[in-house]
Motif scaffolding. Structure first.
Motif, PDB file in Angstrom:
ATOM      1  N   ILE A 237       0.760  -1.038   0.124  1.00 28.00           N
ATOM      2  CA  ILE A 237      -0.065  -0.039   0.080  1.00 28.00           C
ATOM      3  C   ILE A 237       0.603   1.268  -0.013  1.00 28.00           C
ATOM      4  N   ALA A 238       0.619   1.950  -0.865  1.00 22.39           N
ATOM      5  CA  ALA A 238       1.707   3.302  -1.058  1.00 22.39           C
ATOM      6  C   ALA A 238       0.425   4.516  -1.189  1.00 22.39           C
ATOM      7  N   TRP A 239       0.844   5.808  -0.332  1.00 18.12           N
ATOM      8  CA  TRP A 239      -0.034   6.974  -0.571  1.00 18.12           C
ATOM      9  C   TRP A 239       0.648   7.943  -1.191  1.00 18.12           C
ATOM     10  N   ASP A 240       0.189   8.523  -2.243  1.00 16.32           N
ATOM     11  CA  ASP A 240       0.643   9.639  -3.005  1.00 16.32           C
ATOM     12  C   ASP A 240      -0.104  10.773  -2.320  1.00 16.32           C
ATOM     13  N   ALA A 241       0.532  11.420  -1.618  1.00 13.09           N
ATOM     14  CA  ALA A 241      -0.150  12.562  -0.681  1.00 13.09           C
ATOM     15  C   ALA A 241      -0.311  13.745  -1.596  1.00 13.09           C
ATOM     16  N   ALA A 242       0.608  14.212  -2.505  1.00  9.06           N
ATOM     17  CA  ALA A 242       0.408  15.486  -3.293  1.00  9.06           C
ATOM     18  C   ALA A 242      -0.849  15.065  -4.249  1.00  9.06           C
ATOM     19  N   ARG A 243      -0.803  13.975  -4.918  1.00  7.72           N
ATOM     20  CA  ARG A 243      -2.169  13.794  -5.888  1.00  7.72           C
ATOM     21  C   ARG A 243      -3.168  13.081  -5.255  1.00  7.72           C
ATOM     22  N   GLU A 244      -3.052  12.386  -3.813  1.00  8.87           N
ATOM     23  CA  GLU A 244      -4.308  11.820  -3.184  1.00  8.87           C
ATOM     24  C   GLU A 244      -4.429  10.634  -4.029  1.00  8.87           C
ATOM     25  N   ARG A 245      -3.479   9.806  -4.232  1.00  3.79           N
ATOM     26  CA  ARG A 245      -3.519   8.385  -5.046  1.00  3.79           C
ATOM     27  C   ARG A 245      -3.402   7.317  -4.087  1.00  3.79           C
ATOM     28  N   LEU A 246      -4.204   6.484  -3.869  1.00  4.79           N
ATOM     29  CA  LEU A 246      -3.813   5.288  -3.031  1.00  4.79           C
ATOM     30  C   LEU A 246      -3.653   4.172  -4.322  1.00  4.79           C
ATOM     31  N   LEU A 247      -2.224   3.644  -4.109  1.00  2.67           N
ATOM     32  CA  LEU A 247      -1.734   2.464  -4.660  1.00  2.67           C
ATOM     33  C   LEU A 247      -1.554   1.409  -4.067  1.00  2.67           C
ATOM     34  N   VAL A 248      -1.796   0.296  -4.768  1.00  5.65           N
ATOM     35  CA  VAL A 248      -2.018  -1.122  -4.158  1.00  5.65           C
ATOM     36  C   VAL A 248      -1.259  -2.092  -5.238  1.00  5.65           C
ATOM     37  N   THR A 249      -0.488  -3.024  -4.468  1.00  6.17           N
ATOM     38  CA  THR A 249      -0.239  -4.204  -5.371  1.00  6.17           C
ATOM     39  C   THR A 249      -0.236  -5.567  -4.504  1.00  6.17           C
TER      40      THR A 249
END
Length: 264
Positions: A237-249
């Motif tokens: 789980i990763a969170w791109d705070a600048a673009r508010e994107r939730l990334l998962v794999t």
């Protein structure tokens, strides 16, 4: 040794007891009273299908990944759009890499059973320190003040980034039931998101109380047509705070996803 012939009732009871024992070892399922979100895929990108993903973090426009397995463990900088590994630091064979996080220009990486973590300069990937802990190492994130660590139980530990000493512990529960096997972690807008090992849900945890405030059900995220047949569980789980994107794999997944939460 099992006898060649068993009475039908005996055999039925034995199978039933085995099934119940296996079920009892699994973490509790979400309670009916706890909200559950679904997801929509916004975008997906290639992901190295040989990467046994144990940690994922996105900071300052860069994606970092920690991978596991003895002899294959690494710390990586990965190009999000292509999945290409831009930089890689391989751990020595005796270490099974686990969770990673980025804090004030440094990357922190746990190992599973060696009870040692490593600290790297994020700009160079050079190791600049290490630390010890008395438990297994599973997931790692930070809240801007403390590092937050999971060890496969229901307990999270908050560590002082300067000394790596435990500041406090937090027991995670859902409607009073402990949620164990907490794995990869990410701090997202005031909540701790946690993969639960061998489950397709992510727990959303209140960092003050340890209460699970919601679940994210990712069933079916990796569709059959893009499976390679070698995939393992959801983890990353990763969170791109600048673009508010939730990334998962997941471990050995061929795709990494940007998802949006939707009501269910």
């Amino acid at each position: 040794m099992i006898p060649r012939r068993l009475p039908p009732a005996w055999l039925t009871s034995l199978v039933l007891l085995t099934v119940l024992a296996c079920r009892s070892e699994r973490p509790p399922q979400p309670t009916a009273s706890t909200p559950v979100s679904g997801f929509a895929v916004v975008q997906s990108w290639p992901h190295d299908p040989s990467a046994y993903t144990q940690g994922l973090v996105y900071r300052d426009g860069k994606l970092y990944e920690g991978t596991g397995l003895n002899g294959l463990s690494s710390l990586r900088e990965v190009e999000l759009e292509t999945g290409a590994v831009l930089r890689r630091h391989n751990l020595e064979r005796q270490y099974f890499g686990e969770g990673v996080t980025f804090f004030k220009g440094r990357l922190y990486q746990l190992t599973w059973r060696s009870q040692v973590g490593f600290i790297y300069d994020a700009a160079t990937f050079q190791q600049v320190g290490q630390f010890n802990y008395p438990t297994e190492g599973w997931g790692l994130t930070d809240d801007g003040t403390s590092l937050i660590m999971s060890d496969g139980t229901s307990t999270l530990r908050f560590l002082d980034p300067a000394t790596l000493a435990v500041q406090r512990t937090l027991r995670v529960t859902d409607a009073g039931r402990e949620i164990s096997e907490l794995n990869e972690l990410e701090y997202v807008k005031g909540e701790i998101y946690a993969n639960v090992y061998m489950r397709h849900e992510i727990a959303r945890i209140d960092p003050a109380t340890g209460r699970v405030t919601g679940w994210i059900d990712l069933s079916g995220l990796l569709s059959p047509e893009i499976r390679t047949g070698n995939e393992d569980v959801l983890n990353g789980i990763a969170w791109d705070a600048a673009r508010e994107r939730l990334l998962v794999t997941g471990k050995r997944w061929p795709k990494l996803f940007h998802i949006r939460l939707v009501p269910r």
